[in-house]
Design an enzyme around this catalytic site. Structure first.
Site, PDB file in Angstrom:
ATOM      1  N   ARG A   1       0.836  -1.220   0.000  1.00 32.69           N
ATOM      2  CA  ARG A   1       0.000   0.000   0.000  1.00 32.69           C
ATOM      3  C   ARG A   1       0.863   1.260   0.000  1.00 32.69           C
ATOM      4  NH1 ARG A   1      -1.935   1.749   4.397  1.00 32.69           N
ATOM      5  NH2 ARG A   1      -2.393  -0.282   5.309  1.00 32.69           N
TER       6      ARG A   1
ATOM      7  N   LYS B   1      -9.093   3.653 -20.040  1.00 31.31           N
ATOM      8  CA  LYS B   1      -9.451   3.971 -21.421  1.00 31.31           C
ATOM      9  C   LYS B   1      -8.224   3.795 -22.322  1.00 31.31           C
ATOM     10  CE  LYS B   1     -13.214   4.825 -19.200  1.00 31.31           C
ATOM     11  NZ  LYS B   1     -13.645   6.142 -18.747  1.00 31.31           N
TER      12      LYS B   1
ATOM     13  N   ASP C   1      -8.841  16.733 -16.484  1.00 28.80           N
ATOM     14  CA  ASP C   1      -9.095  15.350 -16.877  1.00 28.80           C
ATOM     15  C   ASP C   1      -8.841  15.295 -18.384  1.00 28.80           C
ATOM     16  OD1 ASP C   1     -10.198  12.944 -17.783  1.00 28.80           O
ATOM     17  OD2 ASP C   1     -11.680  12.884 -16.178  1.00 28.80           O
TER      18      ASP C   1
ATOM     19  N   TYR D   1     -17.217  13.989 -16.863  1.00 26.60           N
ATOM     20  CA  TYR D   1     -17.628  12.592 -16.715  1.00 26.60           C
ATOM     21  C   TYR D   1     -18.765  12.481 -15.688  1.00 26.60           C
ATOM     22  CZ  TYR D   1     -17.153   7.598 -15.820  1.00 26.60           C
ATOM     23  OH  TYR D   1     -17.389   6.262 -15.670  1.00 26.60           O
TER      24      TYR D   1
HETATM   25  C1  LIG Z   1     -14.121   6.714 -17.491  1.00 26.12           C
HETATM   26  C2  LIG Z   1     -13.800   8.098 -17.131  1.00 26.12           C
HETATM   27  C3  LIG Z   1     -13.539   8.462 -15.812  1.00 26.12           C
HETATM   28  C4  LIG Z   1     -13.644   7.487 -14.655  1.00 26.12           C
HETATM   29  O1  LIG Z   1     -12.664   6.508 -14.728  1.00 26.12           O
HETATM   30  P1  LIG Z   1     -12.841   5.008 -14.149  1.00 26.12           P
HETATM   31  O2  LIG Z   1     -11.553   4.364 -14.507  1.00 26.12           O
HETATM   32  O3  LIG Z   1     -14.041   4.421 -14.850  1.00 26.12           O
HETATM   33  O4  LIG Z   1     -13.079   5.139 -12.688  1.00 26.12           O
HETATM   34  C5  LIG Z   1     -13.179   9.771 -15.553  1.00 26.12           C
HETATM   35  N1  LIG Z   1     -13.084  10.683 -16.541  1.00 26.12           N
HETATM   36  C6  LIG Z   1     -13.347  10.373 -17.830  1.00 26.12           C
HETATM   37  C7  LIG Z   1     -13.245  11.421 -18.887  1.00 26.12           C
HETATM   38  C8  LIG Z   1     -13.720   9.073 -18.173  1.00 26.12           C
HETATM   39  O5  LIG Z   1     -13.988   8.771 -19.455  1.00 26.12           O
END
Ligand SMILES: *Cc1c(COP(=O)(O)O)cnc(C)c1O
Length: 391
Positions: free
Chosen positions: A62, A205, A180, A115
């Site tokens: 951790r 992603k 993001d 998101y």
């Molecule tokens: C999918 C996504 C998230 C969240 O990510 P997870 O890995 O599903 O928790 C945050 N921001 C964007 C733009 C996303 O496409």
């Protein structure tokens, strides 16, 4: 001279391989590490607990794991960052960023849309934060002495609106801006070079890129990453070392995948825009859809996600469209090798307040397409079949 992105993406995190005598990153699954020298171990524990690097032993997974650390250092290099931290998901990463920001102030300024679950987390106040939603031109007036963080997402999910990072940074003053950048990846956009304090990705992603790992990553300067790793050490939202290994395996092909999918997405966006069954296409690469000229300044290309609306937004028409697809998978998530489609108002952005959803451009019939690595002609045949069925 600095090596090109393509070269760094292949070699980042591999520069000690000669010395180690390996050709693939070693995977270390240890939950704990030997501590034969107690005084040294105590010092390392203090260092890791504070979010710094180990002084000798890693103590406990951790606090530190060499496989995860290897990916983090490689990823930081690609984002022009000093450090990075990996988490069990993008939302776990966002949670740690918000908790760390509370030491500066628990008020968050955020630009919609973002998101869906990130919107929901901020709106719910679950983490003891409050939020002011604003637009990219009105960030300055939303900031108060209690503001600890500004949150933006560009390109925005799912409307593909581009937010001017440098413009937001100027308005934020001394308040750190978190971007993001999941849709862009470091191939197309590097927010830290534009003044952002932190860049966040759902590594689930494009970074992982093959639909088989869920993870998040945040990159930025040592001072902020130290706070974020401190939160991670306390709250424990780690990525598994096997996930970190898979994320690192995605890096050498990241540029190839992103550029190939982008060229197909450009083609499909044009074909969709020309089709009489399509009411509207949202894609920054189409004429008139980048009013701020950001594709020549902050991004090197429009990416591979686009959204469109059918002429009919009746749920039955959407269902007929989806049912006619044979190649494209109806599913949430994005940035995989295969093409995925989903209606955000019914799925990913279902948790967003209905008025806010409409107001930020997420129409009931909007479909978000994440273009994969198939051929453009094959994908178009599938989309065209869907369009005929939806009539
Ligand atoms: C999918 C996504 C998230 C969240 O990510 P997870 O890995 O599903 O928790 C945050 N921001 C964007 C733009 C996303 O496409």
């Amino acid at each position: 001279m600095q090596e090109s992105f393509a070269t760094r993406a292949v070699h980042a995190g591999r520069r000690d391989f000669d010395l180690l005598g390996v050709h693939a990153p070693p995977i270390d699954l240890s939950t704990t590490y030997p501590t034969p020298n107690l005084e040294e171990a105590g010092r390392s524990f203090d260092s890791l607990g504070a979010g710094d690097r180990p002084l000798g032993t890693g103590i406990y997974q951790r606090l530190f794991n060499p496989t995860t650390d290897r990916f983090e250092q490689a990823f930081a290099e690609l984002e022009d960052a000093e450090d990075a931290a990996t988490f069990g998901s993008g939302m776990a990463a966002f949670t740690a960023v918000l908790l760390a920001a509370k030491s500066r102030g628990s008020h968050i300024v955020a630009v919609r849309p973002i998101y869906g679950t990130a919107d929901h987390l901020l709106t719910s106040g679950l983490l003891g934060t409050t939020v002011t939603w604003t637009t990219q031109d009105r960030v300055a007036e939303a900031i108060t002495p209690a503001t600890g963080l500004v949150v933006i997402e560009t390109p925005a999910n799912p409307t593909l609106e581009l937010v001017d990072i440098a413009h937001v940074v100027r308005q934020a003053g001394t308040v750190p801006v978190m971007v993001d950048s999941t849709f862009a990846t470091p191939v197309l956009q590097r927010p830290l070079t534009l003044g952002a304090a932190l860049v966040l990705h759902s590594a689930t992603k494009f970074i992982g890129g093959h639909g088989d790992v869920i993870a998040g990553v945040v990159a930025g300067p040592h001072a902020l990453l130290r706070e974020i790793k401190h939160v991670r050490a306390m709250t424990g939202a780690l990525a598994h070392p096997l996930s970190a290994y898979l994320l690192q395996r995605g890096l050498p092909t990241l540029e190839l995948r992103v550029l190939r999918a982008q060229s197909t997405a450009r083609d499909l966006a044009q074909r969709l825009a020309a089709d009489p069954q399509v009411a509207r296409v949202r894609y920054p690469g189409l004429p008139g859809q980048d009013p701020r000229g950001l594709l020549s300044t902050q991004m090197s290309g429009p990416g591979s996600i686009l959204s469109f609306e059918l002429v009919s937004d009746a749920p039955s028409a959407l269902q007929r469209f989806i049912s006619a697809l044979t190649l494209i998978m109806p599913a949430v998530s994005l940035g995989s090798t295969d093409t995925l489609i989903q209606p955000p108002s019914m799925l990913t952005h279902r948790v967003v307040d209905a008025d806010a959803r409409l107001h930020s451009g997420i129409a009931p019939g909007l479909l978000r397409l994440s273009v994969g690595l198939e051929s453009a002609d094959d994908l178009w045949r599938d989309l065209a079949a869907g369009l005929r069925a939806a009539v």
